[in-house]
Design an enzyme around this catalytic site. Structure first.
Site, PDB file in Angstrom:
ATOM      1  CB  SER A 226      -0.963  -0.038   1.189  1.00  0.00           C
ATOM      2  OG  SER A 226      -2.029   0.860   0.989  1.00  0.00           O
ATOM      3  CG  ASP A 342      -6.549  -3.384  -3.798  1.00  0.00           C
ATOM      4  OD1 ASP A 342      -7.380  -2.688  -3.174  1.00  0.00           O
ATOM      5  OD2 ASP A 342      -5.319  -3.292  -3.623  1.00  0.00           O
ATOM      6  CG  HIS A 373      -5.301  -2.959  -0.018  1.00  0.00           C
ATOM      7  ND1 HIS A 373      -4.679  -2.433  -1.127  1.00  0.00           N
ATOM      8  CD2 HIS A 373      -4.753  -2.314   1.054  1.00  0.00           C
ATOM      9  CE1 HIS A 373      -3.825  -1.502  -0.751  1.00  0.00           C
ATOM     10  NE2 HIS A 373      -3.845  -1.417   0.554  1.00  0.00           N
TER      11      HIS A 373
END
Length: 622
Positions: A226, A342, A373
């Protein structure tokens, strides 16, 4: 008996030769230091070395690296807080090792939830939000010298040193968070420069006593998930010497693509009302005394003036936070990882960078899975990547398949290899609409001429899932294929071309590609109803940088991509194209009632299918 003894002696002799060769190889990699602990490699992968697998003996310390910027306005160059975890042999035996480096704005904690933290999404399009949001403060967490324990157990025993740093304006790092600004690229660059002997490191945030990375080979790899996966890319775009390889996992590669979509104000899944200034508050855990200056100059000035929640247009503010625009200096080998489902950091973020890296001739691979994710590549893939580019072991990883995709319901450590992504065997299939509103229309390769336009009425209170499952509703248009008699494998970027009119000067436009009938998840089995999605602002039909109000009743044409996908739609299912307006989980919520009229004669879907039109027609023949 003599033959048995002779065989044992021969076996022992061969074993000693093998050990000698391995030892000499390790000594060669370590400068010829006989009898010292060295990395060991087998089948192109770094192995766990028991001499390194001693957590109670690892050396852990922290320091501050000086950067080339001052973003907190104190007249001094900002310093980044760095921690180091390394085998004790780097002190006692003069061992030098490559680095696995992870940087993050999250290591020192984040802001708590609070009422009004996110922007109010319930208002008309094209106007400012009805009220200001609530600002929150982060209370820093963590104790020196440990910034983070991530990745240490995986990599230190395999012959690496693990380094962490807090990004600017977070933790004990100086400066201001800019959420994609230049300092978030230059900060990890400075740390890599220090690891390679080109920058100064200090034992304290403001002192003059220096510390050197005498244990570093000058070969650095970065990884993270991320935001932590964005920073490796940010560092790589500086072209810094010594950054040999990166493995970004679900990285945000453009903050415009994260908070906007084709001119539309659109929020990441699960975070309705979030925008770039919300993320700024969420991560700003740095020096409390510097926060007022940072808030005034970054959040309340640069962000407030640049992010534009009214039009959603692409502008210089967003262009500076799009790493695709900064890739010219990049040369670090890229192993990208992402999930096709995601809906936070969407799959386009990885694909756009992977595609550009390939075009630049950078060694590149991509790993996709079918979940949401996060999700790193299998350890074997990561190990081979870092072994090749950080230890210099010729394991031919650059000759491996370019794309690795976890097929539906397979284990994440068992991806299927493909020549590339999108799959080279896929070709575009153009699908046309046959009307059926307010019920279900048809989707196939045949053109139906002279049809009447079809209309939908916006109402954010209905979820996309509810609209997809409805047999009859005025709030969406849906067109489906016949029931599939064979599996259809989609690989690539679906695209929609649509001609529509709005009853108001502004309207949301949402498009979902779904698999029907709708099925709920059962246990660990993936039943993926949503194939992919896309959103756009019809006001940006001409330009992403300059929108214009729609003339009610006038038709406009626009074409845009849906999110990348690679999915096998099982026989017995139907593929459905759903067109609607406000998406309850992603867009703003204007008052219900806006009418969108779609000219279905001039609207089509382009779907990348393995086997092309022939395969599609065979699977959908009635």
């Amino acid at each position: 008996m003599k033959k048995l003894v002779k065989s044992k002696i021969t076996l022992l002799f061969c074993s000693l030769i093998a050990l000698s060769v391995l030892s000499c190889y390790g000594q060669e990699k370590n400068g010829g230091n006989t009898g010292k602990a060295v990395p060991i490699f087998k089948d192109g992968e770094a192995q766990i070395v028991e001499a390194f697998n001693t957590p109670d003996k690892w050396i852990r310390h922290d320091l501050w690296v000086e950067t080339e910027f001052d973003t907190d306005g104190d007249g001094k160059l900002d310093r980044m807080h760095v921690d180091v975890t390394r085998p004790y042999q780097t002190d006692t035996e003069g061992l030098k090792l490559p680095i696995i480096y992870v940087s993050s704005p999250y290591f020192a904690g984040v802001a708590p939830d609070a009422d009004g933290l996110f922007w109010d999404v319930k208002h008309e399009l094209g106007v400012a939000p009805p009220k200001k949001r609530t600002h929150v403060e982060v209370k820093r967490t963590g104790k020196r010298p440990i910034i983070s324990n991530s990745h240490i157990k995986s990599w230190v025993p395999r012959g690496y040193i693990v380094v962490h740093s807090s990004s600017p304006g977070t933790g004990l790092s100086q400066g201001a968070p800019t959420v994609g600004g230049d300092n978030e690229s230059l900060a990890p660059k400075a740390v890599i420069d220090w690891l390679c002997g080109r920058k100064k490191g200090y034992t304290s945030p403001n002192g003059k006593d220096t510390v050197e990375a005498f244990w570093s080979t000058g070969k650095v790899g970065m990884t993270g998930t991320s935001y932590n996966g964005t920073i490796p890319l940010a560092a790589a775009t500086t072209g810094v010497e010594g950054l040999e390889a990166i493995i970004p996992i679900a990285p945000n590669t453009s903050y415009y693509h994260y908070y906007r979509s084709n001119g539309l104000v659109r929020h990441p899944g699960g975070y309705l009302g979030e925008d770039i200034d919300v993320l700024y508050d969420f991560i700003h855990s740095g020096d409390e005394a510097k926060r007022p200056y940072n808030n005034a100059n970054v959040r309340d000035k640069e962000m407030a003036n640049g992010m534009d929640r009214i039009t959603g247009d692409y502008n210089d503010f967003w262009a500076k936070r799009d790493y695709l625009n900064d890739m010219k200096p990049m040369k670090a080998a890229l192993l990208m990882s992402h999930g096709f489902n995601d809906w936070n950091v969407m799959p386009e973020h990885s694909y756009r960078i992977y595609k550009a890296a390939k075009e630049k001739g950078i060694p590149s691979q991509i790993f996709y899975h079918q979940n949401g994710h996060g999700g790193p590549p299998p350890m074997k893939m990561m190990n081979r990547w870092f072994t090749r580019y950080l230890h210099g072991i010729e394991n031919n990883v650059e000759k491996d398949a370019k794309a690795w995709i976890v097929r539906e319901n397979d284990k994440k450590d068992s991806p299927t290899a493909y020549k590339d992504y999108p799959n080279p065997d896929a070709s575009p299939v153009q699908l046309y609409l046959t009307g059926g509103a307010p019920k279900v229309g048809k989707l196939n390769t045949k053109v139906t001429s002279n049809q009447k336009s079809e209309k939908l009425v916006d109402n954010y209170s209905f979820s996309g899932a509810d609209l997809a499952k409805a047999e009859h509703t005025d709030h969406r248009l849906i067109y489906v294929t016949p029931k599939l008699s064979e599996d259809i494998h989609i690989s690539g970027i679906p695209k929609i071309s649509i001609k529509l009119a709005s009853s108001k000067p502004a309207a949301n436009l949402s498009v979902w590609l779904v698999s029907l009938p709708w099925q709920e998840k059962r246990g660990a089995k993936i039943t993926d109803n949503i194939i992919t999605r896309g959103w756009a602002d019809p006001q940006n039909h001409k330009s992403l940088t300059e929108s214009e109000p729609l003339k009610p009743g006038e038709f406009y044409e626009l074409t845009f991509d849906l999110q990348p996908d690679d999915q096998i739609i099982a026989k017995g299912q139907q593929i459905g194209l759903m067109i609607f307006s406000s998406d309850k989980d992603f867009t703003l919520w204007p008052s219900p009632g806006t009418e969108l009229t779609v000219d279905i004669n001039a609207t089509s879907l382009t779907l990348p299918v393995i086997g092309g039109t022939e395969a599609f027609n065979k699977a959908t023949a009635e």
